[in-house]
Each structure stands twice: as C-alpha cells, then as structure tokens.
Write a protein that holds these residues in place. Structure first.
Motif, PDB file in Angstrom:
ATOM      1  N   ASP A  42       0.715  -1.105  -0.139  1.00 14.91           N
ATOM      2  CA  ASP A  42      -0.323   0.417  -0.646  1.00 14.91           C
ATOM      3  C   ASP A  42       0.943   1.458  -0.197  1.00 14.91           C
ATOM      4  N   PHE A  43       1.861   1.501   1.085  1.00 13.83           N
ATOM      5  CA  PHE A  43       2.936   2.292   1.533  1.00 13.83           C
ATOM      6  C   PHE A  43       3.395   2.527  -0.855  1.00 13.83           C
ATOM      7  N   LEU A  44       3.789   1.056  -1.096  1.00 11.87           N
ATOM      8  CA  LEU A  44       4.583   1.762  -2.132  1.00 11.87           C
ATOM      9  C   LEU A  44       4.013   2.743  -3.468  1.00 11.87           C
ATOM     10  N   THR A  45       2.397   2.708  -3.004  1.00 12.32           N
ATOM     11  CA  THR A  45       1.745   2.736  -4.404  1.00 12.32           C
ATOM     12  C   THR A  45       1.693   5.076  -4.579  1.00 12.32           C
ATOM     13  N   SER A  46       1.796   5.077  -2.698  1.00 11.56           N
ATOM     14  CA  SER A  46       1.395   6.936  -2.635  1.00 11.56           C
ATOM     15  C   SER A  46       2.820   6.996  -3.258  1.00 11.56           C
ATOM     16  N   SER A  47       1.855   8.563  -4.308  1.00 14.81           N
ATOM     17  CA  SER A  47       2.033   8.904  -4.938  1.00 14.81           C
ATOM     18  C   SER A  47       3.465   9.695  -4.727  1.00 14.81           C
ATOM     19  N   GLU A  48       4.257   9.222  -3.712  1.00 17.94           N
ATOM     20  CA  GLU A  48       5.584  10.736  -3.489  1.00 17.94           C
ATOM     21  C   GLU A  48       6.865   9.460  -4.338  1.00 17.94           C
ATOM     22  N   LYS A  49       6.466   8.010  -4.374  1.00 17.48           N
ATOM     23  CA  LYS A  49       6.715   7.053  -4.952  1.00 17.48           C
ATOM     24  C   LYS A  49       8.675   6.422  -4.183  1.00 17.48           C
ATOM     25  N   ILE A  50       7.831   6.619  -2.680  1.00 14.47           N
ATOM     26  CA  ILE A  50       9.652   5.821  -2.009  1.00 14.47           C
ATOM     27  C   ILE A  50      10.243   4.549  -2.375  1.00 14.47           C
ATOM     28  N   SER A  51      11.399   4.241  -2.694  1.00 13.27           N
ATOM     29  CA  SER A  51      12.008   3.369  -2.413  1.00 13.27           C
ATOM     30  C   SER A  51      11.680   2.220  -1.950  1.00 13.27           C
ATOM     31  N   THR A  52      11.918   1.221  -2.283  1.00  9.09           N
ATOM     32  CA  THR A  52      11.766   0.434  -0.912  1.00  9.09           C
ATOM     33  C   THR A  52      12.450  -0.190   0.391  1.00  9.09           C
ATOM     34  N   ASN A  53      14.145   0.696  -0.358  1.00 10.14           N
ATOM     35  CA  ASN A  53      14.482  -0.272   0.958  1.00 10.14           C
ATOM     36  C   ASN A  53      14.700   1.436   2.081  1.00 10.14           C
ATOM     37  N   ILE A  54      14.105   2.530   1.921  1.00  7.56           N
ATOM     38  CA  ILE A  54      13.541   3.766   2.075  1.00  7.56           C
ATOM     39  C   ILE A  54      12.415   3.315   3.263  1.00  7.56           C
ATOM     40  N   LEU A  55      11.902   2.624   2.147  1.00  9.02           N
ATOM     41  CA  LEU A  55      10.495   2.278   3.396  1.00  9.02           C
ATOM     42  C   LEU A  55      10.800   1.756   4.402  1.00  9.02           C
ATOM     43  N   ALA A  56      11.117   0.255   4.210  1.00 11.10           N
ATOM     44  CA  ALA A  56      11.505  -0.976   5.296  1.00 11.10           C
ATOM     45  C   ALA A  56      12.335  -0.211   6.297  1.00 11.10           C
ATOM     46  N   ASP A  57      13.432   0.465   6.176  1.00 12.89           N
ATOM     47  CA  ASP A  57      14.555   1.055   7.163  1.00 12.89           C
ATOM     48  C   ASP A  57      12.910   2.041   7.898  1.00 12.89           C
ATOM     49  N   ARG A  58      12.250   3.390   7.449  1.00  9.27           N
ATOM     50  CA  ARG A  58      11.201   4.208   8.120  1.00  9.27           C
ATOM     51  C   ARG A  58      10.155   3.159   8.759  1.00  9.27           C
ATOM     52  N   LEU A  59       9.591   2.112   8.330  1.00 10.19           N
ATOM     53  CA  LEU A  59       8.871   1.556   9.297  1.00 10.19           C
ATOM     54  C   LEU A  59       9.370   0.496  10.469  1.00 10.19           C
ATOM     55  N   LYS A  60      10.736  -0.058   9.506  1.00 11.82           N
ATOM     56  CA  LYS A  60      11.543  -0.274  10.650  1.00 11.82           C
ATOM     57  C   LYS A  60      11.916   0.590  12.339  1.00 11.82           C
ATOM     58  N   ARG A  61      12.608   2.019  11.937  1.00 12.99           N
ATOM     59  CA  ARG A  61      12.548   2.730  13.070  1.00 12.99           C
ATOM     60  C   ARG A  61      11.669   3.280  13.889  1.00 12.99           C
ATOM     61  N   LEU A  62       9.901   3.927  12.826  1.00  9.14           N
ATOM     62  CA  LEU A  62       8.679   3.932  13.204  1.00  9.14           C
ATOM     63  C   LEU A  62       8.365   2.662  14.460  1.00  9.14           C
ATOM     64  N   GLU A  63       8.813   1.498  13.987  1.00  6.67           N
ATOM     65  CA  GLU A  63       8.379   0.436  14.882  1.00  6.67           C
ATOM     66  C   GLU A  63       8.583   0.668  16.243  1.00  6.67           C
ATOM     67  N   GLU A  64      10.447   1.342  16.408  1.00  6.33           N
ATOM     68  CA  GLU A  64      11.501   0.456  17.178  1.00  6.33           C
ATOM     69  C   GLU A  64      10.837   2.127  18.440  1.00  6.33           C
ATOM     70  N   LEU A  65      10.425   2.584  17.407  1.00  2.00           N
ATOM     71  CA  LEU A  65       9.809   4.380  18.386  1.00  2.00           C
ATOM     72  C   LEU A  65       8.420   3.854  19.089  1.00  2.00           C
ATOM     73  N   GLY A  66       7.891   3.138  18.575  1.00  2.00           N
ATOM     74  CA  GLY A  66       6.618   2.987  19.253  1.00  2.00           C
ATOM     75  C   GLY A  66       5.206   3.338  18.056  1.00  2.00           C
ATOM     76  N   ILE A  67       5.545   4.628  17.596  1.00  2.00           N
ATOM     77  CA  ILE A  67       5.201   4.835  16.465  1.00  2.00           C
ATOM     78  C   ILE A  67       3.939   4.152  16.009  1.00  2.00           C
ATOM     79  N   VAL A  68       4.526   2.834  15.025  1.00  2.00           N
ATOM     80  CA  VAL A  68       3.574   2.489  14.823  1.00  2.00           C
ATOM     81  C   VAL A  68       4.416   0.659  15.517  1.00  2.00           C
ATOM     82  N   MET A  69       3.388   0.003  14.860  1.00  2.00           N
ATOM     83  CA  MET A  69       3.387  -1.314  15.091  1.00  2.00           C
ATOM     84  C   MET A  69       2.830  -2.140  13.992  1.00  2.00           C
ATOM     85  N   LYS A  70       3.389  -3.334  14.096  1.00  2.00           N
ATOM     86  CA  LYS A  70       3.004  -4.384  13.349  1.00  2.00           C
ATOM     87  C   LYS A  70       2.531  -6.060  13.822  1.00  2.00           C
ATOM     88  N   GLU A  71       1.721  -6.410  12.585  1.00  2.26           N
ATOM     89  CA  GLU A  71       1.036  -7.388  12.781  1.00  2.26           C
ATOM     90  C   GLU A  71       0.598  -8.597  11.539  1.00  2.26           C
TER      91      GLU A  71
END
Length: 137
Positions: A42-71
């Motif tokens: 879903d995130f990859l379809t955003s109009s800003e066209k985030i690259s996969t490596n940046i997306l993976a890094d930011r999701l991991k960081r957000l999870e580490e910070l407790g802003i996002v959770m994954k299930e």
C-alpha cells in the motif's frame, strides 16, 4: 511511555526531528492516519514513490519508536499489517496543523478545500472524529 534513545540534545524540537523529521516518515504516518494504508505494498503506491529500502528502514524505525506496530494479517498469514499505536495517533493534532499550514501556503495543495475548512472551523471536533475511528483498548 517515554523514550531514552541517544540524541544530539534534549531539546523537544530535536526529539521530534530525530523521531520523524526526514522527508519520508511523516508521509508514512499520513498514509496510515488519513489514507487507510496498512501494508508494505500500500505504501509503495503513494504518489511520492518511496523506494523499497527507504520504506523498510522507516517502518522499522517507526516500530522501534513505538509509533507504528506491525501484526500478521490473520486472513493471510504471509501479509504484515501496519497500524498506528496510541503514540502514533497522538501525532494527529500535529498532522492537522501541518495540513492547515500547507493548505494556507501551497497553491497546489491536494488537500480538499472542505477538509481545510473542517480543520479551520473546529479542529478539536475533527480530532475527536478521527480518533474515534482508531479504537484502542
């Protein structure tokens, strides 16, 4: 819950910048908060066209910070679903302020005039309405 990760200073603005101050992180939060995006794809379809490596890094960081959770998605065990935590949802007023500010100064904003008017008219009511869609127990 408070964080104790190492940072350049104890300035509250610095804390925010180190948490979500790059050009991609707030867009991921936006997609979760306002666009109902939940999966990596879903995130990859955003109009800003985030690259996969940046997306993976930011999701991991957000999870580490407790802003996002994954299930793991119960209906498709090979799919991971991301959502905002309460800490992430607490960014809602900031996201609305940024939207309002951008709507005022960006002549090409994609924010609808109706949404901008709702923010201007009764921001606290809008916050309550959006929060109500994110039920945490």
């Amino acid at each position: 819950m408070t964080d104790t990760f190492p940072s350049r200073s104890n300035c509250p603005i610095n804390y925010a910048v180190e948490s979500f101050g790059d050009k991609w992180t707030l867009l991921i939060i936006r997609d979760l908060m306002f666009k109902a995006k939940q999966s990596y794809g879903d995130f990859l379809t955003s109009s800003e066209k985030i690259s996969t490596n940046i997306l993976a890094d930011r999701l991991k960081r957000l999870e580490e910070l407790g802003i996002v959770m994954k299930e793991v998605n119960e209906s498709n065990r090979s799919r991971v679903i991301y959502s905002l935590t309460q800490k992430g949802l607490d960014l809602l007023p900031i996201m609305l302020e940024l939207t309002e500010w951008s709507g005022k100064y960006d002549a090409q904003t994609s924010a609808s005039q109706a949404f901008l008017e709702r923010i201007a008219k009764d921001k606290q009511r809008l916050i309550r309405e959006i929060r109500a869609t994110w039920e945490y127990t």
